[in-house]
Write a protein that holds these residues in place. Structure first.
Motif, mmCIF file in Angstrom:
data_model
loop_
_atom_site.group_PDB
_atom_site.id
_atom_site.type_symbol
_atom_site.label_atom_id
_atom_site.label_comp_id
_atom_site.label_asym_id
_atom_site.label_seq_id
_atom_site.Cartn_x
_atom_site.Cartn_y
_atom_site.Cartn_z
ATOM 1 N N TYR A 293 19.333 25.298 0.061
ATOM 2 C CA TYR A 293 18.750 25.225 -0.818
ATOM 3 C C TYR A 293 17.534 24.710 -0.962
ATOM 4 O O TYR A 293 17.580 23.609 -0.788
ATOM 5 C CB TYR A 293 19.829 24.734 -1.639
ATOM 6 N N PRO A 294 16.364 26.062 -0.750
ATOM 7 C CA PRO A 294 15.550 25.587 -1.007
ATOM 8 C C PRO A 294 15.137 24.505 -2.545
ATOM 9 O O PRO A 294 15.744 24.185 -3.242
ATOM 10 C CB PRO A 294 14.247 26.471 -1.181
ATOM 11 N N GLY A 295 14.005 23.727 -2.143
ATOM 12 C CA GLY A 295 14.215 22.920 -3.228
ATOM 13 C C GLY A 295 14.783 21.340 -3.213
ATOM 14 O O GLY A 295 15.292 20.198 -3.086
ATOM 15 N N MET A 296 16.417 21.683 -3.221
ATOM 16 C CA MET A 296 17.718 20.408 -2.914
ATOM 17 C C MET A 296 17.999 19.743 -0.859
ATOM 18 O O MET A 296 17.361 18.717 -1.626
ATOM 19 C CB MET A 296 18.997 21.345 -3.270
ATOM 20 N N ALA A 297 17.127 20.442 -0.637
ATOM 21 C CA ALA A 297 17.566 20.182 1.130
ATOM 22 C C ALA A 297 16.081 19.150 1.014
ATOM 23 O O ALA A 297 16.056 17.535 1.397
ATOM 24 C CB ALA A 297 17.214 20.854 1.945
ATOM 25 N N GLU A 298 14.605 19.659 0.690
ATOM 26 C CA GLU A 298 13.772 18.922 0.037
ATOM 27 C C GLU A 298 14.124 17.132 -0.994
ATOM 28 O O GLU A 298 13.861 16.018 -0.038
ATOM 29 C CB GLU A 298 12.472 18.720 -0.163
ATOM 30 N N ARG A 299 14.145 17.730 -1.931
ATOM 31 C CA ARG A 299 14.457 16.514 -2.243
ATOM 32 C C ARG A 299 15.847 15.081 -1.956
ATOM 33 O O ARG A 299 15.158 14.234 -1.850
ATOM 34 C CB ARG A 299 15.388 16.812 -4.249
ATOM 35 N N ALA A 300 17.273 16.005 -1.152
ATOM 36 C CA ALA A 300 17.745 14.639 -0.419
ATOM 37 C C ALA A 300 17.112 14.577 0.167
ATOM 38 O O ALA A 300 17.180 12.922 0.640
ATOM 39 C CB ALA A 300 19.023 16.143 -0.065
ATOM 40 N N ILE A 301 16.416 14.523 1.623
ATOM 41 C CA ILE A 301 15.641 14.310 2.505
ATOM 42 C C ILE A 301 14.613 13.605 2.212
ATOM 43 O O ILE A 301 14.290 12.417 2.582
ATOM 44 C CB ILE A 301 15.057 15.742 3.335
ATOM 45 N N ARG A 302 13.724 13.397 0.916
ATOM 46 C CA ARG A 302 12.881 12.771 0.451
ATOM 47 C C ARG A 302 13.530 11.494 -0.261
ATOM 48 O O ARG A 302 13.073 9.869 0.190
ATOM 49 C CB ARG A 302 11.808 13.369 -1.048
ATOM 50 N N ALA A 303 14.346 11.377 -0.265
ATOM 51 C CA ALA A 303 15.470 10.271 -1.222
ATOM 52 C C ALA A 303 15.622 9.468 -0.114
ATOM 53 O O ALA A 303 15.384 8.311 -0.174
ATOM 54 C CB ALA A 303 16.296 10.753 -2.064
ATOM 55 N N ILE A 304 16.422 9.914 1.088
ATOM 56 C CA ILE A 304 17.171 8.799 2.152
ATOM 57 C C ILE A 304 15.298 8.055 3.086
ATOM 58 O O ILE A 304 15.367 7.565 3.093
ATOM 59 C CB ILE A 304 17.611 9.904 3.288
ATOM 60 N N ALA A 305 14.534 9.537 2.521
ATOM 61 C CA ALA A 305 13.064 9.048 3.736
ATOM 62 C C ALA A 305 12.617 7.478 2.853
ATOM 63 O O ALA A 305 12.098 6.452 3.341
ATOM 64 C CB ALA A 305 12.143 10.209 4.025
ATOM 65 N N GLU A 306 12.622 7.425 1.524
ATOM 66 C CA GLU A 306 11.661 6.580 0.898
ATOM 67 C C GLU A 306 12.648 5.421 1.266
ATOM 68 O O GLU A 306 12.400 4.499 0.705
ATOM 69 C CB GLU A 306 12.021 7.039 -0.679
ATOM 70 N N PRO B 235 0.990 -1.386 -0.355
ATOM 71 C CA PRO B 235 -0.145 0.143 -0.252
ATOM 72 C C PRO B 235 0.947 1.252 0.098
ATOM 73 O O PRO B 235 2.151 1.514 0.197
ATOM 74 C CB PRO B 235 -0.567 -0.055 1.520
ATOM 75 N N LEU B 236 0.595 1.615 -0.944
ATOM 76 C CA LEU B 236 1.059 3.468 -0.634
ATOM 77 C C LEU B 236 1.929 3.953 0.836
ATOM 78 O O LEU B 236 0.409 3.702 1.941
ATOM 79 C CB LEU B 236 -0.130 4.511 -1.605
ATOM 80 N N VAL B 237 2.172 4.485 0.460
ATOM 81 C CA VAL B 237 3.205 4.870 2.416
ATOM 82 C C VAL B 237 3.266 6.178 2.203
ATOM 83 O O VAL B 237 3.421 6.501 1.455
ATOM 84 C CB VAL B 237 4.219 4.328 2.697
ATOM 85 N N PRO B 238 2.917 6.749 4.219
ATOM 86 C CA PRO B 238 2.691 8.766 3.531
ATOM 87 C C PRO B 238 4.037 8.865 3.926
ATOM 88 O O PRO B 238 4.354 8.258 5.049
ATOM 89 C CB PRO B 238 1.742 8.941 4.351
ATOM 90 N N VAL B 239 4.509 9.842 3.315
ATOM 91 C CA VAL B 239 5.557 10.748 3.797
ATOM 92 C C VAL B 239 5.656 11.786 3.390
ATOM 93 O O VAL B 239 5.354 12.318 2.243
ATOM 94 C CB VAL B 239 6.658 9.695 3.048
ATOM 95 N N SER B 240 5.752 12.276 4.668
ATOM 96 C CA SER B 240 5.775 13.967 4.423
ATOM 97 C C SER B 240 7.416 14.257 4.963
ATOM 98 O O SER B 240 7.600 13.884 5.654
ATOM 99 C CB SER B 240 4.707 14.302 5.613
ATOM 100 N N VAL B 241 7.983 15.366 3.663
ATOM 101 C CA VAL B 241 8.900 16.289 4.437
ATOM 102 C C VAL B 241 8.906 17.381 4.040
ATOM 103 O O VAL B 241 8.167 17.502 3.267
ATOM 104 C CB VAL B 241 9.903 15.328 3.337
ATOM 105 N N ARG B 242 9.403 17.928 5.282
ATOM 106 C CA ARG B 242 9.149 20.301 5.109
ATOM 107 C C ARG B 242 10.229 20.450 5.460
ATOM 108 O O ARG B 242 10.379 20.085 6.797
ATOM 109 C CB ARG B 242 7.954 19.905 6.000
ATOM 110 N N ILE B 243 10.722 21.147 4.801
ATOM 111 C CA ILE B 243 11.505 22.742 5.207
ATOM 112 C C ILE B 243 11.104 23.479 5.628
ATOM 113 O O ILE B 243 10.131 24.264 4.920
ATOM 114 C CB ILE B 243 12.574 22.441 4.038
ATOM 115 N N GLN B 244 10.857 24.155 7.083
ATOM 116 C CA GLN B 244 9.752 25.513 7.330
ATOM 117 C C GLN B 244 10.777 26.213 8.083
ATOM 118 O O GLN B 244 12.070 25.643 9.040
ATOM 119 C CB GLN B 244 8.631 24.780 7.917
ATOM 120 N N SER B 245 10.521 26.729 8.095
ATOM 121 C CA SER B 245 11.006 28.076 9.416
ATOM 122 C C SER B 245 10.802 28.648 10.945
ATOM 123 O O SER B 245 11.215 28.164 11.608
ATOM 124 C CB SER B 245 11.250 30.025 8.815
#
Length: 164
Positions: free
Chosen positions: A63-76, A9-19
């Protein structure tokens, strides 16, 4: 013809970078609401230390965008490797005062060890590979240092190189 296998089943993965800050209870509740398949939730919250009273704030840049992609890749990778049922990763940026939240990792799984291992795996990679830069701001007004990576963080990550 290959035997038919049940799709995971689809697994919920949430990655956020926020102030802004986050609420740990709300994040856990959002990840687990309405779920009867979860037997364990593990969380880690990283806080800003005052470094013996000398620090007024820690400033995190990314770096916005880059940080989210990097974290999402390792989260997955964590979801797949530990068969997690869900994962939330939040990393803050900007100036954070001592005692303030910096990072939150929440993992859920059928069993506790998978949840613990998934959270630990993700944090070890966040400490070493996530594209964030940290600068200290000192209470005395002096110029703070950029925080360097620690050998202990690299050693902690090294344990994950072998397959489970």
């Amino acid at each position: 013809m290959a035997p038919e296998t049940a799709a995971r089943p689809l697994v919920p993965v949430s990655v956020r970078i926020q102030s802004g800050d986050f609420d740990i209870s709300e994040e856990i509740g959002a990840l687990t609401a309405g779920r009867a398949d979860i037997g364990a939730v593990a969380s880690f919250t990283g806080l800003c230390r005052d470094e013996g009273g000398r620090l007024s704030a820690l400033e995190l840049e990314h770096y916005p965008g880059m940080a989210e992609r990097a974290i999402r890749a390792i989260a997955e990778q964590a979801v797949e490797r530990f068969e997690l049922a869900g994962l939330t990763a939040i990393h803050r940026y900007g100036k954070i005062a001592p005692g303030g939240n910096i990072v939150l990792v929440v993992t859920c799984a059928s069993h506790r060890q998978a949840a613990f291992d998934g959270a630990s795996f993700l944090m070890d990679y966040l400490k070493t590979d996530a594209p964030f830069w940290k600068k200290e701001h000192l209470k005395d007004g002096g110029a703070g240092e950029w925080v360097s990576a620690k050998d202990a963080d690299d050693k902690a990550k090294a344990r994950w190189r072998s397959k489970p």
